[in-house]
Scaffold this motif. Structure first.
Motif, PDB file in Angstrom:
ATOM      1  N   MET A   1      43.261  51.639  34.024  1.00 19.23           N
ATOM      2  CA  MET A   1      41.978  50.936  33.964  1.00 19.23           C
ATOM      3  C   MET A   1      41.231  51.141  35.270  1.00 19.23           C
ATOM      4  SD  MET A   1      41.321  46.881  33.279  1.00 19.23           S
ATOM      5  CE  MET A   1      42.222  46.974  31.718  1.00 19.23           C
ATOM      6  N   SER A   2      40.006  51.619  35.223  1.00 18.73           N
ATOM      7  CA  SER A   2      39.227  51.926  36.411  1.00 18.73           C
ATOM      8  C   SER A   2      38.461  50.707  36.892  1.00 18.73           C
ATOM      9  CB  SER A   2      38.233  53.049  36.116  1.00 18.73           C
ATOM     10  OG  SER A   2      38.901  54.197  35.685  1.00 18.73           O
ATOM     11  N   PRO A   3      38.255  50.609  38.217  1.00 20.33           N
ATOM     12  CA  PRO A   3      37.414  49.519  38.712  1.00 20.33           C
ATOM     13  C   PRO A   3      36.014  49.632  38.137  1.00 20.33           C
ATOM     14  CG  PRO A   3      38.650  50.551  40.496  1.00 20.33           C
ATOM     15  CD  PRO A   3      38.816  51.420  39.288  1.00 20.33           C
ATOM     16  N   VAL A  65      46.048  36.503  44.880  1.00 23.05           N
ATOM     17  CA  VAL A  65      47.249  37.035  44.215  1.00 23.05           C
ATOM     18  C   VAL A  65      48.354  35.982  44.244  1.00 23.05           C
ATOM     19  CG1 VAL A  65      49.124  38.725  44.407  1.00 23.05           C
ATOM     20  CG2 VAL A  65      46.749  39.477  44.628  1.00 23.05           C
ATOM     21  N   LYS A  66      48.525  35.325  45.387  1.00 20.82           N
ATOM     22  CA  LYS A  66      49.555  34.297  45.514  1.00 20.82           C
ATOM     23  C   LYS A  66      49.310  33.145  44.546  1.00 20.82           C
ATOM     24  CE  LYS A  66      50.187  35.290  50.436  1.00 20.82           C
ATOM     25  NZ  LYS A  66      49.984  34.772  51.812  1.00 20.82           N
ATOM     26  N   GLY A  67      48.038  32.866  44.280  1.00 20.69           N
ATOM     27  CA  GLY A  67      47.701  31.795  43.357  1.00 20.69           C
ATOM     28  C   GLY A  67      47.696  32.228  41.905  1.00 20.69           C
ATOM     29  N   VAL A  71      45.804  40.225  40.026  1.00 17.86           N
ATOM     30  CA  VAL A  71      47.000  41.059  40.178  1.00 17.86           C
ATOM     31  C   VAL A  71      46.567  42.371  40.826  1.00 17.86           C
ATOM     32  CG1 VAL A  71      48.846  42.288  38.967  1.00 17.86           C
ATOM     33  CG2 VAL A  71      48.073  40.050  38.140  1.00 17.86           C
ATOM     34  N   PRO A  72      47.254  42.813  41.902  1.00 15.75           N
ATOM     35  CA  PRO A  72      46.850  44.070  42.539  1.00 15.75           C
ATOM     36  C   PRO A  72      47.112  45.267  41.635  1.00 15.75           C
ATOM     37  CG  PRO A  72      48.889  43.220  43.510  1.00 15.75           C
ATOM     38  CD  PRO A  72      48.384  42.161  42.585  1.00 15.75           C
ATOM     39  N   GLN A  73      46.194  46.195  41.651  1.00 14.93           N
ATOM     40  CA  GLN A  73      46.317  47.456  40.921  1.00 14.93           C
ATOM     41  C   GLN A  73      46.283  48.576  41.949  1.00 14.93           C
ATOM     42  OE1 GLN A  73      46.330  47.345  37.127  1.00 14.93           O
ATOM     43  NE2 GLN A  73      46.982  45.396  38.001  1.00 14.93           N
ATOM     44  N   PRO A  74      47.432  49.220  42.235  1.00 14.21           N
ATOM     45  CA  PRO A  74      47.496  50.233  43.298  1.00 14.21           C
ATOM     46  C   PRO A  74      46.393  51.279  43.192  1.00 14.21           C
ATOM     47  CG  PRO A  74      49.682  49.769  42.445  1.00 14.21           C
ATOM     48  CD  PRO A  74      48.713  49.046  41.546  1.00 14.21           C
ATOM     49  N   GLY A  77      42.282  48.385  42.855  1.00 11.69           N
ATOM     50  CA  GLY A  77      41.682  47.108  43.215  1.00 11.69           C
ATOM     51  C   GLY A  77      42.509  45.952  42.720  1.00 11.69           C
ATOM     52  N   PHE A  78      41.869  44.980  42.139  1.00 11.23           N
ATOM     53  CA  PHE A  78      42.540  43.777  41.684  1.00 11.23           C
ATOM     54  C   PHE A  78      42.054  43.422  40.286  1.00 11.23           C
ATOM     55  CE2 PHE A  78      42.444  43.749  46.257  1.00 11.23           C
ATOM     56  CZ  PHE A  78      43.701  43.301  46.634  1.00 11.23           C
ATOM     57  N   ARG A  79      43.017  43.133  39.407  1.00  7.27           N
ATOM     58  CA  ARG A  79      42.681  42.760  38.030  1.00  7.27           C
ATOM     59  C   ARG A  79      42.708  41.247  37.903  1.00  7.27           C
ATOM     60  NH1 ARG A  79      46.024  41.458  34.063  1.00  7.27           N
ATOM     61  NH2 ARG A  79      47.825  42.434  35.098  1.00  7.27           N
TER      62      ARG A  79
END
Length: 227
Positions: A1-3, A65-67, A71-74, A77-79
Motif C-alpha cells: 500500500m503506497s502513501p 504507535v505505542k498507543g 502501525v509503521p510501514q517500512p 510511512g504509518f498506517r
C-alpha cells in the motif's frame, strides 16, 4: 500500500514542546477521521501540511504507535489502524464504567475559583465547532474532559481514559457539523459546568452518560445514540 496525499491539516505553530503538539494534532485528526483508517501516510507529507520538519512528525507518530493508533510501514510511512464495531462498543462500555461515576465524584471537590478556566476550556470546544475545525474540536474536548477527571486525583484513571478516548473514532462528526447538530453537542460542556456549579452530582453523572452515548452513536456515524 503506497502513501497517499494527506488532507489539509492546521499548522501546529512553534511551541516549546513541538513533538507533543504534533502528536496531539495527529491524534485528533485520526479520531475525527481526517486521517482515514487503513490509509498509509508518510512523515514528509504530514510535515508539509503541518508546516514543520519531518523529524518531529516521525517522533510523534512513534508515540502514536505505542498507543495503537498507527502501525509503521517500512519505507512507506504509518498506517492508521482500523477498529471494528465491536471494538468501539467495548471502548464505550469501559468509558461508561469509569467516566460518569468519576464526574459524579468530582462535582463536590472542584473549587469555585477553577470554574472560569473550565468555562474557557468549554468555550474553546464551542469555538472550534463554530469555526468548522474538527481537529481543534477534538483537541479541546480531550483537554476539557481529562482536566475534569483530573480532580479525582488519580493519574492512573486519567491515563486509562486518555487511552480509551484515543481509541474512539468519531467518523460521524462531519455530517453533524454540516447539519448544525454538533454545536448543540458542544454546548453540553457548558451544561455540564452548570451542573458542577450547582453541585448537582446526579445530573452531572447522567449528562456524562448521555455524552458518551453521543460518541458511540451519532458521532461514530450511527443513526441514533447507543446505550
Amino acid at each position: 500500500m503506497s502513501p497517499v496525499p494527506v488532507p489539509d491539516l492546521p499548522g501546529v505553530g512553534r511551541r516549546e514542546n513541538l513533538r507533543d503538539r504534533i502528536r496531539d494534532a495527529l491524534r485528533a485528526a485520526i479520531i475525527s477521521g481526517k486521517l482515514e483508517p487503513g490509509v498509509v501516510y508518510s512523515a514528509p507529507a504530514l510535515a508539509a501540511q503541518l508546516g514543520v520538519s519531518p523529524t518531529p512528525v516521525r517522533e510523534a507518530m512513534l508515540d502514536l504507535v505505542k498507543g495503537g493508533l498507527v502501525v509503521p510501514q517500512p519505507n512507506k510511512g504509518f498506517r492508521v489502524t482500523e477498529l471494528s464495531e465491536q471494538d468501539l462498543d467495548d471502548v464505550a462500555a469501559v468509558r461508561l464504567l469509569i467516566e460518569p461515576p468519576t464526574v459524579r465524584d468530582v462535582v463536590a471537590v472542584i473549587p469555585a475559583e477553577d470554574l472560569p478556566e473550565l468555562r474557557r476550556m468549554a468555550q474553546a470546544i464551542v469555538d472550534a465547532v463554530e469555526c468548522g475545525d474538527l481537529v481543534a474540536y477534538i483537541e479541546a474536548d480531550h483537554v476539557f474532559h481529562l482536566t475534569l477527571l483530573g480532580y479525582r486525583g488519580n493519574r492512573y484513571l486519567v491515563d486509562v481514559v486518555a487511552d480509551l478516548r484515543s481509541k474512539t473514532r468519531l467518523l460521524g462528526l462531519t455530517p453533524l457539523l454540516r447539519s448544525g447538530r454538533l454545536i448543540r453537542s458542544a454546548a453540553e460542556h457548558h451544561e455540564l459546568l452548570d451542573l458542577v456549579e450547582a453541585r448537582d452530582a446526579d445530573g452531572a453523572e447522567l449528562l456524562m452518560r448521555r455524552h458518551i452515548g453521543h460518541v458511540r452513536g451519532l458521532w461514530a456515524g450511527g443513526a441514533e445514540e447507543r446505550p
